[in-house]
Design an enzyme around this catalytic site. Structure first.
Site, PDB file in Angstrom:
ATOM      1  N   CYS A   1       0.816  -1.215   0.000  1.00 54.03           N
ATOM      2  CA  CYS A   1       0.000   0.000   0.000  1.00 54.03           C
ATOM      3  C   CYS A   1       0.852   1.267   0.000  1.00 54.03           C
ATOM      4  O   CYS A   1       0.438   2.302  -0.522  1.00 54.03           O
ATOM      5  CB  CYS A   1      -0.907   0.028   1.225  1.00 54.03           C
ATOM      6  SG  CYS A   1      -1.885  -1.455   1.486  1.00 54.03           S
TER       7      CYS A   1
ATOM      8  N   CYS B   1      -2.384   3.104   3.230  1.00 53.26           N
ATOM      9  CA  CYS B   1      -3.053   1.996   3.908  1.00 53.26           C
ATOM     10  C   CYS B   1      -4.185   2.525   4.797  1.00 53.26           C
ATOM     11  O   CYS B   1      -4.323   3.731   5.014  1.00 53.26           O
ATOM     12  CB  CYS B   1      -2.037   1.189   4.716  1.00 53.26           C
ATOM     13  SG  CYS B   1      -2.566  -0.512   5.062  1.00 53.26           S
ATOM     14  N   ASP B   2      -4.964   1.602   5.348  1.00 53.29           N
ATOM     15  CA  ASP B   2      -6.245   1.949   5.970  1.00 53.29           C
ATOM     16  C   ASP B   2      -6.188   3.064   7.012  1.00 53.29           C
ATOM     17  O   ASP B   2      -7.027   3.954   7.017  1.00 53.29           O
ATOM     18  CB  ASP B   2      -6.842   0.713   6.651  1.00 53.29           C
ATOM     19  CG  ASP B   2      -7.231  -0.375   5.657  1.00 53.29           C
ATOM     20  OD1 ASP B   2      -6.899  -0.221   4.473  1.00 53.29           O
ATOM     21  OD2 ASP B   2      -7.854  -1.352   6.075  1.00 53.29           O
ATOM     22  N   LYS B   3      -5.228   2.999   7.941  1.00 53.82           N
ATOM     23  CA  LYS B   3      -5.205   3.964   9.040  1.00 53.82           C
ATOM     24  C   LYS B   3      -4.448   5.232   8.690  1.00 53.82           C
ATOM     25  O   LYS B   3      -4.546   6.232   9.386  1.00 53.82           O
ATOM     26  CB  LYS B   3      -4.598   3.331  10.307  1.00 53.82           C
ATOM     27  CG  LYS B   3      -5.251   2.016  10.706  1.00 53.82           C
ATOM     28  CD  LYS B   3      -6.760   2.129  10.778  1.00 53.82           C
ATOM     29  CE  LYS B   3      -7.431   0.776  10.933  1.00 53.82           C
ATOM     30  NZ  LYS B   3      -7.219  -0.146   9.798  1.00 53.82           N
TER      31      LYS B   3
ATOM     32  N   ASP C   1      -2.588  -3.683   7.813  1.00 50.82           N
ATOM     33  CA  ASP C   1      -3.682  -4.539   8.272  1.00 50.82           C
ATOM     34  C   ASP C   1      -3.625  -5.908   7.612  1.00 50.82           C
ATOM     35  O   ASP C   1      -3.880  -6.932   8.245  1.00 50.82           O
ATOM     36  CB  ASP C   1      -5.031  -3.884   7.950  1.00 50.82           C
ATOM     37  CG  ASP C   1      -5.301  -2.662   8.806  1.00 50.82           C
ATOM     38  OD1 ASP C   1      -4.385  -2.233   9.523  1.00 50.82           O
ATOM     39  OD2 ASP C   1      -6.420  -2.138   8.763  1.00 50.82           O
TER      40      ASP C   1
ATOM     41  N   SER D   1     -12.748  -5.633   8.547  1.00 49.61           N
ATOM     42  CA  SER D   1     -12.064  -5.123   7.370  1.00 49.61           C
ATOM     43  C   SER D   1     -13.110  -4.724   6.350  1.00 49.61           C
ATOM     44  O   SER D   1     -14.224  -5.264   6.331  1.00 49.61           O
ATOM     45  CB  SER D   1     -11.174  -6.221   6.776  1.00 49.61           C
ATOM     46  OG  SER D   1     -10.838  -5.927   5.448  1.00 49.61           O
TER      47      SER D   1
ATOM     48  N   CYS E   1      -5.411  -2.223  -1.170  1.00 53.01           N
ATOM     49  CA  CYS E   1      -6.237  -3.393  -1.484  1.00 53.01           C
ATOM     50  C   CYS E   1      -7.338  -3.058  -2.481  1.00 53.01           C
ATOM     51  O   CYS E   1      -7.955  -2.001  -2.421  1.00 53.01           O
ATOM     52  CB  CYS E   1      -6.805  -3.981  -0.205  1.00 53.01           C
ATOM     53  SG  CYS E   1      -5.537  -4.576   0.921  1.00 53.01           S
TER      54      CYS E   1
ATOM     55  N   GLU F   1      -9.645  -6.178  13.561  1.00 61.24           N
ATOM     56  CA  GLU F   1     -10.571  -6.528  12.491  1.00 61.24           C
ATOM     57  C   GLU F   1     -10.822  -8.033  12.486  1.00 61.24           C
ATOM     58  O   GLU F   1      -9.891  -8.815  12.663  1.00 61.24           O
ATOM     59  CB  GLU F   1      -9.991  -6.131  11.129  1.00 61.24           C
ATOM     60  CG  GLU F   1      -9.947  -4.648  10.892  1.00 61.24           C
ATOM     61  CD  GLU F   1      -9.406  -4.289   9.524  1.00 61.24           C
ATOM     62  OE1 GLU F   1      -9.541  -3.125   9.136  1.00 61.24           O
ATOM     63  OE2 GLU F   1      -8.832  -5.169   8.841  1.00 61.24           O
TER      64      GLU F   1
END
Length: 571
Positions: free
Chosen positions: A61, A134-136, A93, A480, A203, A454
């Site tokens: 990511c 990435c996610d965070k 993640d 997730s 992702c 998650e």
């Protein structure tokens, strides 16, 4: 020739913060330090712009973000600013999922926000470009930009391209369940693992990263199309160049995030997330970002908006397509124009272009006629939101379900209770969870986990075993964006503070009803009170370090799992 009205406007102090760090005799030591890192005489008179890079080679990511940061920095310099690039952390993640390391994931959101705020405040940056992959990274960056309230642009690192055979990371997670249930061979399992992730980018589906990137663009804090570009592309490099130029312009105009991140802008973000079929994590993160921006936003706002907004995009995990395929037909801009035309977006919201949302969308062309990724309003995938906020004797403070309608709209079953994720995954892979079960995973909340892991491993194991429409899963943890099935997370109060989910026993009957928006366990208040009196809090997972500190400070998931301890003034 300037009009009298224009001439009367006060000049913008676009060096409001850097001047305090580098101007005057008393700041000579500061200038001396900066000369060593490349500052020239002329640079001390330019707006200082921080480039917050989340580069790291620990995850696909973010592995390319160093190049994006360099492009943004060069553009800042060419536009008349002075760039300084600095780093912050990232946690993957996808790598930590299913392990104890996942406890650090949501914690990283707070660390990222704190670190960007800390560096920008200490260095006196007049503006910031934040680049997340990435996610965070994304909510962490946005929380910092909201707190700082200095001219800023967020840049999304971009989506990964699919692997051969339309594979992505969720294919690997679900393949484990398919393998253990005998649906695929070991050779097929290995091939999926080797080919699913072909290179840089976040992702591939409408999972948390692409969801949050879309939300931020809809909010007006990214340039148009920033959310819908491949990570490795000329378009993404140009996005960074444009962001560098834009932040200098914003600094000179005096436009700050508080003028952009209004309540109406958050409503635009929620609307867009719903139309895209986005991740439940958007609820957690938008609540936290709104808190940082001092904007009143509550769990029930998702219900209010969700009654009017349909799900229109057929994107993974519940749908067919990936983000790169949405990119090919125009990204989210045509969708936003559709939503605006239907009166579902606030078109007068200011954005980082310096123009309103409606002005940005004016020249956007519609999707190609032959596409089947984004549906028309008269034939939606679901007529209202897939993000369903549920209350009941199991979740007095609320919970969040992701129900597309493909799983049905209600589920009643017998509880299979697990204190923690690991035991649940083993039971699923061992074939000990069957049709009609409601898997209950508790002590995974913000405090109890700690870190609100998650539950992608158990939901993927259920889906891979072919039970996604036959088994429900509820948790005080979260999901997730890649999770699918009849799943309910963010149950509050969480088990670790004595919430009702901590009182459930194997065999209790649980009903989840998306239409009445209720989640109930078939127990009398008398029985619940009896169990509550006998309940004892478990020993904390961590007694020192960042996890222990997080557990002490973090709020309920219903408030966004925030850690700054302040109450929003507008509340």
């Amino acid at each position: 020739m300037a009009t009298k009205k224009q001439a009367a406007r006060p000049a913008v102090n676009f060096r409001r913060y850097s001047s305090e760090v580098v101007d005057g005799l008393k700041q000579a030591p500061s200038r001396a330090m900066l000369r060593a890192v490349g500052y020239k005489d002329a640079d001390f008179k330019k707006p200082a712009i921080g480039i917050a890079s989340t580069w790291s080679n620990l995850t696909p990511c973010n592995m390319h973000i160093d190049k994006l940061a360099k492009a943004a920095a060069a553009a800042v310099d060419s536009a008349g600013g002075k760039s300084t690039t600095f780093g912050t952390i990232t946690v993957s993640d996808g790598i930590s999922n299913g392990s104890p390391g996942m406890r650090y994931s949501l914690v990283s959101r707070e660390v990222i926000a704190d670190s960007i705020e800390t560096v920008s405040g200490a260095q006196g940056f007049d503006g910031v470009v934040a680049i997340g992959g990435c996610d965070k990274n994304m909510p962490g960056c946005m929380m910092a930009l909201a707190r700082l309230d200095r001219p800023a642009v967020f840049v999304y690192g971009g989506t990964i391209r699919p692997g051969p055979g339309h594979l992505d990371v969720i294919s690997v997670f679900e393949a484990r369940g398919a393998f253990t249930s005998g649906k695929i061979t070991k050779k097929q399992m290995d091939e999926i693992e080797r080919k699913a992730i072909p290179g840089p980018g976040s992702c591939a589906g409408m999972y948390t990263a692409n969801t949050m990137a879309s939300a931020i663009e809809a909010m007006g804090m990214s340039l148009p199309n920033s959310s819908a570009q491949d990570a490795v592309s000329k378009q993404k490099i140009q996005d960074c160049v444009n962001a560098g130029k834009a932040v200098v312009k914003l600094a000179k105009q005096g436009i700050t995030p508080s003028q952009i991140m209004t309540r109406e802008a958050f409503e635009n973000a929620i609307t867009t997330v719903i139309a895209l079929g986005g991740s439940t994590n958007a609820v957690l993160h938008l609540l936290a970002i709104a808190h940082a921006a001092n904007v009143k936003l509550e769990l029930d706002d998702f219900t209010r908006i969700g009654r009017q907004v349909p799900v229109l995009a057929d994107l993974r995990p519940s749908g067919k397509y990936m983000m790169s395929e949405l990119v090919r037909i125009g990204g989210i801009q045509p969708l936003m124009k559709m939503l605006l035309k239907e009166g579902l977006l606030h078109g007068d919201c200011l954005t980082v272009t310096g123009k309103t949302l409606a002005q940005n969308l004016k020249s956007v062309k519609p999707y190609p006629k032959n596409q089947d990724i984004v549906y028309a309003f008269d034939k939606p995938i679901k007529p209202d939101s897939h993000l369903v906020v549920l209350y009941g004797n199991l979740a007095p403070e609320g919970s969040v379900a992701k129900i597309t309608g493909k799983e049905g709209l209600s589920f009643t079953g017998r509880a299979r209770v697990f204190d923690g994720e690991e035991a649940s995954v083993q039971a699923i892979l061992d074939g000990k969870v069957g049709a009609g079960d409601v898997v209950v995973i508790r002590y995974e909340g913000p405090k109890g986990g700690p870190g609100m892991r998650e539950m992608l491993s158990p939901t993927s194991a259920i889906a891979g075993a072919g039970l996604a429409d036959k088994v429900a899963l509820i948790t005080d943890g979260r999901f997730s964006g890649g999770s699918r099935g009849f799943v309910v997370g963010h149950i509050a109060p969480e088990a670790a503070v004595g919430g009702p989910i901590g009182l459930i026993r194997d065999g209790d009957q649980i009903t989840i009803d998306a239409q009445s928006r209720e989640i109930q366990v078939a127990l009398s208040e008398q029985e619940l009170s009896k169990r509550r009196a006998a309940w004892r809090a478990p020993a904390p997972y961590a007694r020192r370090g960042v996890l222990a500190k997080y557990a002490r400070e973090v709020s309920s998931a219903s408030l966004g799992a925030i850690t700054d301890g302040d109450v929003c003034e507008s509340h």
